[in-house]
Design a protein around this motif. Structure first.
Motif, PDB file in Angstrom:
ATOM      1  N   VAL A 169       0.849  -1.185   0.000  1.00  0.00           N
ATOM      2  CA  VAL A 169       0.000   0.000   0.000  1.00  0.00           C
ATOM      3  C   VAL A 169       0.887   1.238   0.000  1.00  0.00           C
ATOM      4  O   VAL A 169       1.960   1.257   0.619  1.00  0.00           O
ATOM      5  CB  VAL A 169      -0.969   0.001   1.219  1.00  0.00           C
ATOM      6  N   LEU A 170       0.471   2.276  -0.738  1.00  0.00           N
ATOM      7  CA  LEU A 170       1.184   3.548  -0.763  1.00  0.00           C
ATOM      8  C   LEU A 170       0.641   4.460   0.324  1.00  0.00           C
ATOM      9  O   LEU A 170      -0.545   4.427   0.643  1.00  0.00           O
ATOM     10  CB  LEU A 170       1.020   4.236  -2.121  1.00  0.00           C
ATOM     11  N   LYS A 171       1.515   5.322   0.861  1.00  0.00           N
ATOM     12  CA  LYS A 171       1.090   6.288   1.873  1.00  0.00           C
ATOM     13  C   LYS A 171       1.853   7.591   1.678  1.00  0.00           C
ATOM     14  O   LYS A 171       3.068   7.588   1.463  1.00  0.00           O
ATOM     15  CB  LYS A 171       1.356   5.749   3.280  1.00  0.00           C
ATOM     16  N   ALA A 172       1.127   8.719   1.761  1.00  0.00           N
ATOM     17  CA  ALA A 172       1.742  10.039   1.736  1.00  0.00           C
ATOM     18  C   ALA A 172       1.067  10.901   2.788  1.00  0.00           C
ATOM     19  O   ALA A 172      -0.155  10.893   2.906  1.00  0.00           O
ATOM     20  CB  ALA A 172       1.608  10.685   0.360  1.00  0.00           C
ATOM     21  N   SER A 173       1.861  11.626   3.557  1.00  0.00           N
ATOM     22  CA  SER A 173       1.306  12.492   4.594  1.00  0.00           C
ATOM     23  C   SER A 173       1.653  13.958   4.385  1.00  0.00           C
ATOM     24  O   SER A 173       1.127  14.819   5.100  1.00  0.00           O
ATOM     25  CB  SER A 173       1.791  12.036   5.980  1.00  0.00           C
ATOM     26  N   GLU A 174       2.521  14.258   3.428  1.00  0.00           N
ATOM     27  CA  GLU A 174       2.886  15.643   3.165  1.00  0.00           C
ATOM     28  C   GLU A 174       1.905  16.268   2.189  1.00  0.00           C
ATOM     29  O   GLU A 174       1.676  15.725   1.094  1.00  0.00           O
ATOM     30  CB  GLU A 174       4.297  15.712   2.593  1.00  0.00           C
ATOM     31  N   PRO A 175       1.310  17.419   2.521  1.00  0.00           N
ATOM     32  CA  PRO A 175       0.401  18.099   1.584  1.00  0.00           C
ATOM     33  C   PRO A 175       1.095  18.361   0.253  1.00  0.00           C
ATOM     34  O   PRO A 175       2.261  18.738   0.202  1.00  0.00           O
ATOM     35  CB  PRO A 175       0.070  19.407   2.304  1.00  0.00           C
ATOM     36  N   GLY A 176       0.347  18.112  -0.831  1.00  0.00           N
ATOM     37  CA  GLY A 176       0.897  18.328  -2.164  1.00  0.00           C
ATOM     38  C   GLY A 176       1.366  17.067  -2.842  1.00  0.00           C
ATOM     39  O   GLY A 176       1.466  17.027  -4.081  1.00  0.00           O
ATOM     40  N   ALA A 177       1.678  16.034  -2.078  1.00  0.00           N
ATOM     41  CA  ALA A 177       2.036  14.752  -2.696  1.00  0.00           C
ATOM     42  C   ALA A 177       0.840  14.268  -3.511  1.00  0.00           C
ATOM     43  O   ALA A 177      -0.306  14.392  -3.082  1.00  0.00           O
ATOM     44  CB  ALA A 177       2.419  13.731  -1.649  1.00  0.00           C
ATOM     45  N   ALA A 178       1.092  13.728  -4.691  1.00  0.00           N
ATOM     46  CA  ALA A 178      -0.034  13.431  -5.587  1.00  0.00           C
ATOM     47  C   ALA A 178       0.180  12.139  -6.367  1.00  0.00           C
ATOM     48  O   ALA A 178       1.314  11.699  -6.581  1.00  0.00           O
ATOM     49  CB  ALA A 178      -0.252  14.585  -6.559  1.00  0.00           C
ATOM     50  N   LEU A 179      -0.943  11.557  -6.765  1.00  0.00           N
ATOM     51  CA  LEU A 179      -0.980  10.461  -7.724  1.00  0.00           C
ATOM     52  C   LEU A 179      -1.608  10.983  -9.000  1.00  0.00           C
ATOM     53  O   LEU A 179      -2.645  11.662  -8.954  1.00  0.00           O
ATOM     54  CB  LEU A 179      -1.812   9.291  -7.180  1.00  0.00           C
ATOM     55  N   VAL A 180      -0.992  10.683 -10.130  1.00  0.00           N
ATOM     56  CA  VAL A 180      -1.513  11.127 -11.426  1.00  0.00           C
ATOM     57  C   VAL A 180      -2.026   9.905 -12.182  1.00  0.00           C
ATOM     58  O   VAL A 180      -1.283   8.930 -12.372  1.00  0.00           O
ATOM     59  CB  VAL A 180      -0.438  11.870 -12.243  1.00  0.00           C
ATOM     60  N   ILE A 181      -3.289   9.966 -12.588  1.00  0.00           N
ATOM     61  CA  ILE A 181      -3.942   8.830 -13.240  1.00  0.00           C
ATOM     62  C   ILE A 181      -4.366   9.239 -14.642  1.00  0.00           C
ATOM     63  O   ILE A 181      -5.140  10.189 -14.820  1.00  0.00           O
ATOM     64  CB  ILE A 181      -5.183   8.378 -12.444  1.00  0.00           C
ATOM     65  N   ARG A 182      -3.876   8.539 -15.637  1.00  0.00           N
ATOM     66  CA  ARG A 182      -4.313   8.731 -17.024  1.00  0.00           C
ATOM     67  C   ARG A 182      -4.932   7.417 -17.483  1.00  0.00           C
ATOM     68  O   ARG A 182      -4.296   6.361 -17.412  1.00  0.00           O
ATOM     69  CB  ARG A 182      -3.155   9.131 -17.934  1.00  0.00           C
ATOM     70  N   TYR A 183      -6.179   7.471 -17.921  1.00  0.00           N
ATOM     71  CA  TYR A 183      -6.872   6.241 -18.271  1.00  0.00           C
ATOM     72  C   TYR A 183      -7.870   6.472 -19.393  1.00  0.00           C
ATOM     73  O   TYR A 183      -8.278   7.609 -19.670  1.00  0.00           O
ATOM     74  CB  TYR A 183      -7.592   5.669 -17.044  1.00  0.00           C
ATOM     75  N   LYS A 184      -8.267   5.386 -20.013  1.00  0.00           N
ATOM     76  CA  LYS A 184      -9.335   5.385 -21.002  1.00  0.00           C
ATOM     77  C   LYS A 184     -10.473   4.535 -20.455  1.00  0.00           C
ATOM     78  O   LYS A 184     -10.272   3.378 -20.102  1.00  0.00           O
ATOM     79  CB  LYS A 184      -8.858   4.824 -22.337  1.00  0.00           C
ATOM     80  N   GLY A 185     -11.661   5.100 -20.385  1.00  0.00           N
ATOM     81  CA  GLY A 185     -12.804   4.387 -19.850  1.00  0.00           C
ATOM     82  C   GLY A 185     -13.725   5.349 -19.132  1.00  0.00           C
ATOM     83  O   GLY A 185     -13.353   6.478 -18.801  1.00  0.00           O
TER      84      GLY A 185
END
Length: 421
Positions: free
Chosen positions: A303-319
């Motif tokens: 599992v991923l975890k981030a606690s610092e504000p601004g940390a991000a996941l970028v999702i590019r998808y078709k559907g």
């Protein structure tokens, strides 16, 4: 006598006076045989090994409940066969998550029969939502192996009793019946005897057993049955239906018909969050390195975890459909979600039950499904008002330090379509 009468009344057709088949599906029957479970019972009768998968919510997840009890029943009835189970029940989840976790948690283990139990957790959802997910489950199973049999089972809550007493199904089960009819899938309602006993004043749905020595107490909370009462009734109902289904001939070769809905979720995929583009500081947690990951090891290997504000996941998808399977708990904050053409939205990962860590999931607003869509999930600078949220349930922080962090977790991306690199 109660079980025998109920079998006659419900199993042989309370809706025979109705002329339209589409209408009759909304009425409660003990079971519907349809195409039966021929491949499963063929293996059982031949003394061959069989694997039974149980896909559902907390009622199915419960140890010692109808899942374990029914496995024991099959073993007693068919002692020459080796009967094993695939436990795939997760509390608080519906068919909309079940369709995503089906492949890795059920199909990859090669079941001969899949019981699907989501009538309680799906109740309150729109029929079209239920259709898309349940049909996705069916088509995924059939495409994986056409010889894998499927059976929908319906459990209940005390709140469903009035409509069932009238001989009608709640919206969730009625919607599932439409999918079952389209694909010839047998269905069993596990709770109709419970409703009958409650109507006779012999059973109450909620309470402590010691407070009602002259009654059968179904559950402590109106939902989750006691093993020796509610779950026992569920198992007996299933066993009665299985005895009839065991006599069903194999019939014609099974073919996959045209979809009931073209927008069903048969292309649902669950993709590890580690495959997503990450910005900022994200920790990769495993059960060996982190207590939350250890607690949820049956849900997420990593599992991923981030606690610092601004940390991000970028999702590019078709559907058209995309969501996240993640974590809610004391130290969780909220995501700011950015999508082109839409205002930013906050998605809290904390609720009134967040005094402990549990897996959870959410979906983003659906798109047209045309072209590539980009979403950015950022750890919000402002955390949710945890004190106010807990107070809605009368709960309090036992230790403020446990609630101080405002982290975000990610286990899997849920997408009906594909991830674009």
């Amino acid at each position: 006598m109660i079980r025998f009468c109920l079998f006659l009344f419900l199993g042989l057709g309370i809706c025979t006076t109705l002329t339209a088949q589409s209408d009759s599906l909304a009425y409660a029957r003990y079971f519907r045989v349809r195409q039966g479970l021929p491949h499963f019972f063929s293996r059982l009768k031949a003394g061959q090994p069989v694997r039974i998968a149980y896909l559902g919510g907390s009622i199915t997840e419960a140890g010692g409940g109808w899942r374990d009890q029914s496995v024991d029943w099959f073993r007693q009835q068919y002692p020459k066969a080796t009967v094993s189970q695939i436990a795939a029940g997760i509390g608080g989840t519906g068919s909309d998550l079940g369709v995503f976790r089906l492949q890795s948690q059920v199909l990859d283990q090669h079941p001969d029969l899949v019981f699907v139990e989501f009538a309680v957790n799906d109740n309150g959802k729109k029929p079209e939502q239920i259709h898309r997910a349940m049909e996705g489950i069916v088509r995924k199973i059939r495409k994986n192996n056409s010889h894998t049999d499927i059976c929908f089972v319906y459990t209940l809550t005390g709140d469903m009793a009035p409509i069932l007493r009238e001989g009608r199904l709640p919206v969730s089960a009625a919607s599932m019946e439409q999918i079952a009819e389209h694909y010839g899938i047998p269905t069993v309602h596990l709770g109709l005897r419970v409703v009958a006993l409650a109507g006779e004043g012999k059973l109450i749905f909620k309470g402590k057993k010691e407070d009602y020595p002259d009654k059968i107490v179904f559950s402590p909370d109106n939902v989750h049955p006691y093993a020796e009462t509610g779950h026992k009734f569920y198992t007996e109902a299933l066993a009665d239906a299985m005895k009839v289904l065991a006599q069903k001939d194999a019939g014609k070769s099974r073919r996959l018909p045209k979809p009931y809905r073209k927008d069903n979720w048969e292309n649902a995929r669950m993709i590890p969050a580690t495959e997503l583009v990450r910005e900022g500081n994200w920790q990769v947690l495993t059960p060996e390195t982190d207590p939350v990951a250890k607690q949820l090891r049956s849900r997420f290997p990593v599992v991923l975890k981030a606690s610092e504000p601004g940390a991000a996941l970028v999702i590019r998808y078709k559907g058209a459909v995309c969501g996240l399977y993640d974590v809610i708990g004391p130290g969780c904050g909220q995501y700011t979600v950015t999508a082109e053409g839409s205002p930013d939205t906050l998605i809290p990962r904390f609720d009134g039950f967040a005094t402990y860590y549990r897996s959870h999931y959410f979906f983003f607003p659906e798109s047209s499904g045309k072209g590539t869509r980009t979403l950015r999930l950022q750890v919000a600078a402002q955390g949710p008002d945890k004190t106010a949220i807990l107070s809605t349930r009368g709960a309090k922080m036992d230790d403020p330090a446990r609630f101080r962090e405002n982290a975000c977790y990610a286990g899997y991306l849920l997408v009906v379509g594909k991830l674009v690199k």
